[in-house]
Write a protein that holds these residues in place. Structure first.
Motif, PDB file in Angstrom:
ATOM      1  N   TYR A 104       0.807  -1.214   0.000  1.00 17.57           N
ATOM      2  CA  TYR A 104       0.000   0.000   0.000  1.00 17.57           C
ATOM      3  C   TYR A 104       0.841   1.266   0.000  1.00 17.57           C
ATOM      4  N   GLU A 105       2.041   1.202   0.561  1.00 16.69           N
ATOM      5  CA  GLU A 105       2.898   2.385   0.510  1.00 16.69           C
ATOM      6  C   GLU A 105       3.265   2.716  -0.931  1.00 16.69           C
ATOM      7  N   LYS A 106       3.618   1.685  -1.707  1.00 16.09           N
ATOM      8  CA  LYS A 106       3.941   1.912  -3.119  1.00 16.09           C
ATOM      9  C   LYS A 106       2.690   2.315  -3.898  1.00 16.09           C
ATOM     10  N   LEU A 107       1.559   1.689  -3.614  1.00 17.90           N
ATOM     11  CA  LEU A 107       0.312   2.059  -4.296  1.00 17.90           C
ATOM     12  C   LEU A 107      -0.069   3.508  -3.975  1.00 17.90           C
ATOM     13  N   HIS A 108       0.190   3.925  -2.747  1.00 19.70           N
ATOM     14  CA  HIS A 108      -0.071   5.317  -2.375  1.00 19.70           C
ATOM     15  C   HIS A 108       0.825   6.256  -3.175  1.00 19.70           C
ATOM     16  N   GLU A 109       2.099   5.894  -3.339  1.00 20.35           N
ATOM     17  CA  GLU A 109       3.010   6.700  -4.150  1.00 20.35           C
ATOM     18  C   GLU A 109       2.525   6.782  -5.596  1.00 20.35           C
ATOM     19  N   ILE A 110       2.020   5.675  -6.112  1.00 21.61           N
ATOM     20  CA  ILE A 110       1.501   5.666  -7.477  1.00 21.61           C
ATOM     21  C   ILE A 110       0.286   6.574  -7.592  1.00 21.61           C
ATOM     22  N   ALA A 111      -0.575   6.557  -6.575  1.00 18.46           N
ATOM     23  CA  ALA A 111      -1.751   7.430  -6.580  1.00 18.46           C
ATOM     24  C   ALA A 111      -1.338   8.897  -6.561  1.00 18.46           C
ATOM     25  N   VAL A 112      -0.353   9.239  -5.738  1.00 23.10           N
ATOM     26  CA  VAL A 112       0.115  10.626  -5.650  1.00 23.10           C
ATOM     27  C   VAL A 112       0.718  11.073  -6.983  1.00 23.10           C
ATOM     28  N   GLY A 113       1.580  10.238  -7.571  1.00 24.71           N
ATOM     29  CA  GLY A 113       2.205  10.593  -8.849  1.00 24.71           C
ATOM     30  C   GLY A 113       1.185  10.767  -9.959  1.00 24.71           C
ATOM     31  N   THR A 114       0.190   9.876  -9.988  1.00 19.97           N
ATOM     32  CA  THR A 114      -0.869   9.992 -10.995  1.00 19.97           C
ATOM     33  C   THR A 114      -1.638  11.295 -10.817  1.00 19.97           C
ATOM     34  N   ALA A 115      -1.966  11.628  -9.577  1.00 19.09           N
ATOM     35  CA  ALA A 115      -2.692  12.881  -9.299  1.00 19.09           C
ATOM     36  C   ALA A 115      -1.871  14.094  -9.732  1.00 19.09           C
ATOM     37  N   ARG A 116      -0.557  14.038  -9.518  1.00 21.96           N
ATOM     38  CA  ARG A 116       0.297  15.156  -9.951  1.00 21.96           C
ATOM     39  C   ARG A 116       0.257  15.321 -11.462  1.00 21.96           C
ATOM     40  N   GLY A 117       0.303  14.218 -12.183  1.00 27.01           N
ATOM     41  CA  GLY A 117       0.256  14.291 -13.636  1.00 27.01           C
ATOM     42  C   GLY A 117      -1.036  14.917 -14.134  1.00 27.01           C
ATOM     43  N   ILE A 118      -2.160  14.508 -13.540  1.00 25.91           N
ATOM     44  CA  ILE A 118      -3.460  15.065 -13.956  1.00 25.91           C
ATOM     45  C   ILE A 118      -3.564  16.532 -13.559  1.00 25.91           C
ATOM     46  N   ALA A 119      -3.063  16.877 -12.372  1.00 26.39           N
ATOM     47  CA  ALA A 119      -3.086  18.282 -11.941  1.00 26.39           C
ATOM     48  C   ALA A 119      -2.300  19.156 -12.908  1.00 26.39           C
ATOM     49  N   TYR A 120      -1.179  18.650 -13.400  1.00 26.85           N
ATOM     50  CA  TYR A 120      -0.387  19.403 -14.378  1.00 26.85           C
ATOM     51  C   TYR A 120      -1.203  19.643 -15.647  1.00 26.85           C
ATOM     52  N   LEU A 121      -1.889  18.619 -16.116  1.00 21.52           N
ATOM     53  CA  LEU A 121      -2.711  18.765 -17.321  1.00 21.52           C
ATOM     54  C   LEU A 121      -3.791  19.820 -17.130  1.00 21.52           C
ATOM     55  N   HIS A 122      -4.408  19.827 -15.959  1.00 19.76           N
ATOM     56  CA  HIS A 122      -5.543  20.716 -15.709  1.00 19.76           C
ATOM     57  C   HIS A 122      -5.125  22.146 -15.393  1.00 19.76           C
ATOM     58  N   GLU A 123      -4.029  22.302 -14.647  1.00 21.44           N
ATOM     59  CA  GLU A 123      -3.782  23.593 -14.018  1.00 21.44           C
ATOM     60  C   GLU A 123      -2.473  24.273 -14.401  1.00 21.44           C
ATOM     61  N   GLU A 124      -1.542  23.552 -15.008  1.00 19.55           N
ATOM     62  CA  GLU A 124      -0.226  24.140 -15.249  1.00 19.55           C
ATOM     63  C   GLU A 124       0.135  24.289 -16.718  1.00 19.55           C
ATOM     64  N   CYS A 125      -0.609  23.671 -17.611  1.00 16.34           N
ATOM     65  CA  CYS A 125      -0.325  23.819 -19.042  1.00 16.34           C
ATOM     66  C   CYS A 125      -0.860  25.152 -19.557  1.00 16.34           C
ATOM     67  N   ARG A 126      -0.314  25.585 -20.676  1.00 18.08           N
ATOM     68  CA  ARG A 126      -0.799  26.830 -21.284  1.00 18.08           C
ATOM     69  C   ARG A 126      -2.285  26.717 -21.605  1.00 18.08           C
ATOM     70  N   GLN A 127      -2.678  25.576 -22.133  1.00 11.49           N
ATOM     71  CA  GLN A 127      -4.085  25.274 -22.340  1.00 11.49           C
ATOM     72  C   GLN A 127      -4.428  24.052 -21.500  1.00 11.49           C
ATOM     73  N   ARG A 128      -5.568  24.105 -20.821  1.00 13.23           N
ATOM     74  CA  ARG A 128      -5.976  22.963 -20.005  1.00 13.23           C
ATOM     75  C   ARG A 128      -6.193  21.742 -20.899  1.00 13.23           C
ATOM     76  N   ILE A 129      -5.720  20.594 -20.438  1.00 11.23           N
ATOM     77  CA  ILE A 129      -5.906  19.338 -21.161  1.00 11.23           C
ATOM     78  C   ILE A 129      -6.776  18.422 -20.320  1.00 11.23           C
ATOM     79  N   ILE A 130      -7.902  18.003 -20.871  1.00  5.81           N
ATOM     80  CA  ILE A 130      -8.780  17.047 -20.213  1.00  5.81           C
ATOM     81  C   ILE A 130      -8.519  15.681 -20.835  1.00  5.81           C
ATOM     82  N   HIS A 131      -8.201  14.703 -20.012  1.00  6.06           N
ATOM     83  CA  HIS A 131      -7.787  13.388 -20.503  1.00  6.06           C
ATOM     84  C   HIS A 131      -8.982  12.546 -20.941  1.00  6.06           C
TER      85      HIS A 131
END
Length: 414
Positions: free
Chosen positions: A170-197
């Motif tokens: 679960y510690e590794k699965l939690h890390e995977i969840a955090v990393g995935t959330a960071r990737g989606i947050a970047y798409l939504h909030e940090e790109c020049r244009q928002r990207i919806i997956h």
């Protein structure tokens, strides 16, 4: 003597100029040959729109490969990694030792293939983030349309949740969840244009050799202006069981549909099982509702035991449960934005008690204590960071027809 030196100097200058002119002519000829790029026979094959698109993409740095180069790299497409509705993926290796995954696009029509090609290259081809799969380049020829991605040694997350022995703790699965959330947050909030997956699910979360997660498969992705909070869509998108309810209804669409899908992904990480598993008891048939009932009646201990969660991971699991319940709230405005999800997963932001996200599905079902009104997140950014303001809001129940429709969609989980 001085006249002779002048003559020699003049000859040397003349020779140097002639050499430079010759080099310049050769360079120009080579550039013209390169720019002509005679890799696509037939001028009718590419429309003006796709030709302009390819030229724009080349300026964004993805490499344009030829069919021959990819055939050599993949040993004539002999090493199959996987296949699906989008096409087939093969393992390849370039002469410099770089391993790649070559996705050969296929579809029911040339138009659909071109749309998927432009969706993937036009989104992931423009951005770079540690938790997004990297696009090295593409091939667009008459006989081959393909995308060349970085090779992910551990494949997709779904096989570690559903198909193999539960080798990830679960510690590794939690890390995977955090990393995935960071990737989606970047798409939504940090790109020049928002990207919806539009298609967040375990099969689209790839793991590198160190099990770092990277969001992949942007065939359904869409670029949108951040100022336009709602998108008009024709037809449903996403995978049933992960797709937000509004994607299957004539309602405005926002980036919160990805938040919903991430919540469904979190449930599957928590249970290390599919949300819909017909082999289990009827009360557990749809895992998210089963989880809510245990949470609502203060019986998380039973859930911890059933899911095989170790005592040391209990706190992480309980946090992920509450976050998942927030992410799948029925109304999009009640779901947190992904940067807030990241903070809650990391533990830097407290997770408030969620309301019932499935009230519209449960009808007259009652629980040990009344269901509280749901809460909504409004995120405000200050100079010291982000904080969350919580306000009360009521749930609007669906009609019986809508309720039945959504239950049928959820049962089609793949």
């Amino acid at each position: 003597m001085s006249d002779g030196l002048r003559v020699i100097e003049a000859v040397i200058v003349f020779v140097v100029i002639a050499v430079k002119v010759g080099i310049l002519i050769c360079v120009c000829r080579r550039r013209n040959q390169t720019d002509s790029r005679p890799v696509i026979p037939g001028s009718k094959f590419l429309t003006l729109a796709i030709d302009k698109f390819l030229n724009d993409m080349e300026r964004e740095k993805p490499i344009r490969f030829t069919d021959q180069q990819l055939r050599i790299a993949t040993d004539n497409y002999s090493n199959l990694l996987g296949s699906g509705g989008f096409g087939t993926v093969y393992k390849g290796i370039f002469t410099n030792g770089t391993m790649v995954a070559v996705k050969v696009l296929r579809g029911s029509s040339d138009k659909k293939i071109e749309e998927q090609f432009m969706a993937e290259v036009g989104t992931i081809g423009r951005i770079h983030h540690f938790n997004l799969v990297r696009l090295y380049g593409f091939c667009f020829e008459k006989n081959l349309i393909a995308l060349v991605y970085e090779y992910m040694g551990n494949g997709s997350l779904d096989k570690y949740l559903f198909h193999e022995k539960k080798t990830l703790g679960y510690e590794k699965l939690h890390e995977i969840a955090v990393g995935t959330a960071r990737g989606i947050a970047y798409l939504h909030e940090e790109c020049r244009q928002r990207i919806i997956h539009y298609d967040i699910k375990p099969g689209n979360i790839l793991l590198d050799r160190n099990f770092n997660p990277k969001v992949a498969d942007f065939g359904l992705a869409k670029l949108c202006n951040k100022d336009n909070t709602h998108i008009t869509m024709t037809g449903g998108r996403g995978t049933p069981g992960y797709a937000a309810p509004e994607l299957w209804m004539p309602f405005p669409i926002t980036h919160k549909c990805d938040v919903y899908s991430f919540g469904m992904l979190l449930f599957e990480i928590i249970g290390r099982r599919r949300n819909l598993d017909i082999k289990r008891a009827e009360s557990q048939e749809w895992f998210p509702i089963w989880v809510w009932k245990r949470f609502d009646t203060a019986q998380l201990g039973e859930l911890i035991i059933v899911c095989g969660i170790e005592e040391k991971s209990k706190e992480i699991a309980e946090r992920m449960i509450k976050i998942a319940l927030w992410c799948v709230q029925y109304r999009p405005e009640l779901r947190p934005i992904m940067s807030v999800v990241v903070k809650m997963l990391e533990g830097s932001l407290e997770v408030p008690e969620p309301g019932n996200p499935f009230q519209h599905l449960m009808g007259a079902v009652t629980f040990a204590h009344p269901v509280q009104d749901s809460q909504t997140y409004n995120t405000t950014t200050t100079s010291s960071g982000s904080f969350v303001m919580v306000t009360n809001s009521s749930i609007i129940c669906a009609t019986p027809i809508m309720r039945k429709y959504e239950i049928e969609l959820a049962s089609r989980n793949v």
